[in-house]
Design a protein around this motif. Structure first.
Motif, PDB file in Angstrom:
ATOM      1  N   SER A  90      75.136  19.786  31.551  1.00  0.00           N
ATOM      2  CA  SER A  90      74.575  20.147  30.377  1.00  0.00           C
ATOM      3  C   SER A  90      73.094  20.190  30.374  1.00  0.00           C
ATOM      4  O   SER A  90      72.560  19.231  30.829  1.00  0.00           O
ATOM      5  CB  SER A  90      75.028  19.370  29.226  1.00  0.00           C
ATOM      6  N   ASP A  91      72.449  21.239  30.007  1.00  0.00           N
ATOM      7  CA  ASP A  91      70.887  21.416  29.987  1.00  0.00           C
ATOM      8  C   ASP A  91      70.590  20.505  29.103  1.00  0.00           C
ATOM      9  O   ASP A  91      69.053  20.020  29.197  1.00  0.00           O
ATOM     10  CB  ASP A  91      70.531  22.849  29.688  1.00  0.00           C
ATOM     11  N   LYS A  92      71.162  20.096  28.128  1.00  0.00           N
ATOM     12  CA  LYS A  92      70.577  18.977  26.960  1.00  0.00           C
ATOM     13  C   LYS A  92      70.433  17.630  27.425  1.00  0.00           C
ATOM     14  O   LYS A  92      69.860  16.724  26.853  1.00  0.00           O
ATOM     15  CB  LYS A  92      71.802  19.026  25.778  1.00  0.00           C
ATOM     16  N   ASP A  93      71.060  17.298  28.611  1.00  0.00           N
ATOM     17  CA  ASP A  93      71.015  16.009  29.262  1.00  0.00           C
ATOM     18  C   ASP A  93      69.921  15.983  30.287  1.00  0.00           C
ATOM     19  O   ASP A  93      70.244  16.242  31.360  1.00  0.00           O
ATOM     20  CB  ASP A  93      72.544  15.743  29.707  1.00  0.00           C
TER      21      ASP A  93
END
Length: 898
Positions: A554-557
């Motif tokens: 995930s790019d959010k992590d």
């Protein structure tokens, strides 16, 4: 003094250690009242010179091994003792002696003893798969095998072969008795001194023969060029199965210096390797390991001013690595060595100029005893600056390959009455006379300095059921490191292709370093305009795949994305998932070194080399990073550990308990050796930090509860090894009290009180013969008693760590001897099958064992089956796992008919 040396030709021989007098009678040397004769002056042969120096430096340290240090006197006397033993077997010129040993003082002693006897030294790697070892044994037809107790069982099926167990060789306690008439032994320079096995294009390894004359050329070339002296401490790094190891195992003693020889796990751990380098003055190291050492050194701001000589070779060495070496080794001369086993290893060498920037890596000029010729396809010499194939001639050129007449005629040719070896390497000689390599003529590749014939890997791939045809190439990853890549065409009708399964099948026949990093299925192989296989196109595809990395993170992590980037920076390729395994994606010990320091420097944690092995999964590393610290010992959420990654919901489960001082890591990937009908789990015992010691009954209750959480309904199939089988039985008893059906397969489970001891006199003699083994086992047990505070692995015997390449395992998840001794078995109505080892262990002779090991009185024993190995090796040796898995599955199927 007499010494007990265990000799397996179904006998144990007590050998009298008489004096042994070597070689030509020119200069008499008194070594503790024995008469040894040695040539004097510059013309001394290798063994004669070592004999001279053994007297001159008798009290100086010759060998620094893990367990002890030996003076020159002890080194020499032990070699003489072993040589005398070989002579009792009638071992002489051109008789082959296999050396199958872990790194220790036994290796240089064995080498010297064999050369003293005039015989042929044939080293094998203990980590090679049994199939490869068996093929070599058939090729060699040895007269004797020097090994140790851990490996002796692998050779006991051989007939007319003397097997010497050096674990019973009391090093340092030998004395030499004077005899009236000296024995003169001198090998002819044309006799074969050494045989080293390399990768072969026919699917089988090939043995390269080196004569005593080749050996002399080898040692003289290195000594005359590098000027080693008696103040030098050499660090042994190469495995003794490679010809470059002779550079480590003889050169130090040829100049009166000393040798450090340590376990492989210390050499692959950058922290311990750094300490060993600090205590040395000279070493030869392959480029990949050298780069990892320099990477480690740079990351902590160290240098090694003590090192005065380093050399590297066996693979292409980046000029940037040589430049970095100048800083890390500020007082060292830096050399590149080029050669191969067929030219006695030492062909050409080049010294790096410290006064100028190194932009190009050369391999230099030939040694004094060799000569280089660059030829075109018509065998005509090329001009300066022109490309040609590299040929060598001179004293280093060997007689060729063992039992390979046709190959000898192809690779060794005569030009103008001189014999040449065709290396298959292309190169250019510039105006200064230095050789620069430019690639290969054939399909041979080099990985971490090891020559690999791709045809050998293809041979074994093509023998796998699901594969119709394969092509193996070398391709560069994002770091420009060469990786082994296989393209395979599946057999018609094959739907599912599992890369890891194919790798496991290859590991049965090939050493780890020959198993491809990546295996890609392909519908058809590309052809060039001439209709021939286009290998360049395959290389392009492979290198694109090796560098075309994708993400499922995930790019959010942000932390996970950063960790993903670090994984890719070590040379991994493919798609990283949260459950990805670092090693399954192509990681190895060298890339693990880089990852350790990347994690520490980027995330501020304090992990070490072993952290990667015990936490290979992406998610495990990610959780550690997010927690901000590495927990040395962390109680697990469950004591049931999967031993495979099977997802088949209809598969039955078998739960396996390791034995005393064992660990589930013994059965690492064991479940994959079972058919898809079975899924395997290993059971940990809850003796971790902070836990009070429980009884076996309490442990069984805890394990039974965790098993039910994993599999809510029965029937339950359990198995265990040795004392672990008793724990499995107690778990089954607990499950039975809960109204659930349970079956048990007991592997080498024994009830000692049902096996009376033999008469005291016989027991005493057995203990006397096994004195050193008992000391070693007591040492291991004492270490394990400190398992809550000792940072060294408390749970596993040295064999487990070696077999799994795990230098250290954190956490104490094994039951203790005290718990086992307090447990009293009682009868129960549980259907049980016993699996016994086909071989005997040494302490079998102490007792009168009943056929059922005393189990029938306590369980419903419905059958006994047999599997390869003895009490320990049946599970400790990975090469025994295939047969054990087959026998275990056969046992489990027997319960279905009840």
């Amino acid at each position: 003094m007499n010494a007990n040396i265990s000799v397996a030709n179904n006998v144990h021989t007590k050998v009298s250690l008489n004096s042994y007098n070597t070689f030509t009678e020119l200069s008499e040397i008194d070594i503790d009242h024995g008469k040894y004769f040695s040539m004097t002056g510059h013309e001394q042969l290798v063994i004669e010179r070592i004999t001279t120096l053994a007297s001159k430096y008798a009290e100086e340290i010759a060998i620094d091994a893990s367990s002890k240090k030996l003076t020159y006197r002890e080194y020499f006397h032990n070699a003489v003792s072993l040589c005398n033993l070989l002579k009792t077997f009638k071992v002489g010129a051109n008789d082959r002696v296999i050396v199958f040993l872990d790194p220790s003082e036994h290796i240089p002693i064995s080498l010297l003893a064999i050369l003293m006897s005039g015989a042929t030294y044939v080293p094998l790697d203990v980590t090679w798969p049994q199939e490869r070892i068996s093929a070599i044994l058939d090729d060699v037809c040895p007269k004797a095998i020097l090994t140790q107790n851990n490996y002796k069982h692998q050779f006991q099926h051989l007939k007319n072969v003397n097997i010497v167990d050096l674990d019973f060789d009391f090093v340092g306690e030998f004395a030499i008795e004077t005899v009236a008439k000296p024995i003169h032994t001198k090998a002819d320079l044309a006799d074969v001194a050494l045989i080293f096995y390399t990768s072969g294009s026919t699917g089988l390894p090939k043995g390269v023969k080196l004569t005593y004359g080749n050996l002399q050329s080898y040692i003289e070339s290195s000594q005359e060029t590098y000027k080693f002296n008696n103040s030098d401490t050499h660090l042994s790094i190469a495995k003794n199965s490679f010809s470059i190891s002779i550079f480590d195992l003889l050169v130090p003693f040829y100049c009166g210096g000393s040798l450090k020889i340590k376990p492989r796990q210390l050499l692959l751990n950058p922290d311990s390797l750094s300490e060993l380098v600090k205590d040395s003055t000279c070493f030869h190291m392959g480029p990949a390991l050298l780069e990892s050492l320099i990477y480690h050194t740079e990351s902590i701001g160290l240098s090694y001013p003590n090192i005065r000589h380093i050399s590297s070779g066996g693979d292409m060495i980046p000029s940037s690595l040589l430049e970095r070496s100048k800083t890390v080794f500020p007082n060292s001369e830096i050399w590149v060595i080029y050669g191969c086993t067929e030219i006695a290893c030492m062909g050409a060498t080049w010294q790096v100029d410290r006064n100028s920037v190194t932009n190009v890596t050369y391999v230099g000029k030939s040694f004094k005893h060799s000569n280089i010729l660059l030829l075109d396809e018509t065998l005509t010499p090329v001009s300066t600056g022109e490309l040609g194939e590299v040929y060598f001639t001179g004293d280093g050129v060997t007689p060729g390959y063992l039992n390979r007449k046709e190959l000898n005629q192809t690779k060794f040719i005569h030009i103008d009455n001189s014999r040449y070896y065709a290396t298959g390497d292309f190169g250019v000689i510039d105006e200064t006379g230095n050789l620069q390599l430019k690639g290969r003529k054939d399909f041979q590749i080099k990985v971490n300095g090891i020559r690999i014939e791709t045809e050998e890997i293809e041979h074994h791939l093509n023998n796998i059921t699901c594969i119709e045809k394969s092509i193996v190439i070398g391709a560069k990853d994002i770091k420009e490191d060469v990786k082994i890549v296989a393209f395979v065409k599946k057999q018609e009708g094959t739907e599912n292709f599992n890369e890891n399964t194919v790798k496991q099948e290859l590991a049965v026949s090939l050493p780890d370093y020959m198993v491809p990093n990546k295996i890609y299925p392909i519908d058809k192989f590309p052809l060039n305009t001439n209709g021939k296989l286009d290998r360049n196109e395959l290389i392009s595809i492979a290198e694109k795949n090796l560098t075309d990395n994708q993400s499922s993170i995930s790019d959010k992590d942000e932390v996970a994305k950063k960790l993903e980037k670090l994984w890719f920076s070590t040379g991994l390729s493919g798609t990283i998932h949260y459950d990805s395994n670092f090693f399954d994606m192509g990681g190895d010990s060298l890339s693990a070194v880089q990852l350790v320091y990347s994690l520490n420097s980027n995330f501020g944690i304090d992990c070490d080399f072993e952290f990667i092995y015990t936490n290979p999964n992406f998610n495990s590393q990610l959780n550690t990073i997010k927690s901000g610290h590495v927990e040395a010992v962390r109680p697990p959420d469950t004591l049931v550990e999967p031993l495979d990654d099977k997802q088949n919901s209809s598969a039955k489960s078998v739960f396996i308990t390791p034995g005393l001082y064992g660990h589930v890591v013994t059965f690492h990937n064991f479940g994959k050796r079972l058919s898809d009908k079975w899924k395997a789990y290993g059971l940990l015992c809850p003796n971790y930090e902070g836990e009070t010691e429980s009884s076996i009954e309490e442990i069984a209750n805890r394990l039974a509860n965790d098993i039910i959480k994993t599999q809510p309904e029965g029937p339950y199939y359990l198995s265990g090894h040795s004392s672990g089988a008793i724990v499995s039985l107690e778990i089954a008893r607990k499950l039975q009290t809960l109204g659930k059906k349970a079956y048990v397969v007991m592997i080498e489970a024994r009830l000692f009180d049902k096996a009376p001891r033999k008469p005291l006199r016989k027991v005493f003699m057995i203990y006397l013969k096994n004195k050193s083994r008992l000391y070693l086992e007591r040492l291991l047990i004492n270490k394990s008693s400190n398992n809550l505070t000792n940072q060294q692995d408390p749970n596993n015997r040295a064999d487990q760590k070696r077999l799994l390449s795990l230098p250290k395992l954190k956490g104490a998840f094994t039951f203790s001897k005290a718990q086992v001794e307090r447990y009293k078995i009682t009868p129960c109505d549980i259907d049980t099958i016993l699996i016994k080892g086909k071989q005997n262990i040494w302490w079998d002779a102490l007792r009168e064992w009943p056929d059922d090991y005393g189990l029938s009185e306590y369980v419903n024993l419905i059958g006994t089956l047999y599997s390869k190995g003895e009490h320990v090796s049946i599970v400790m040796e990975r090469e025994n796992h295939d047969e054990l898995a087959q026998v275990l599955e056969e046992s489990l199927s027997m319960f279905d008919s009840l």
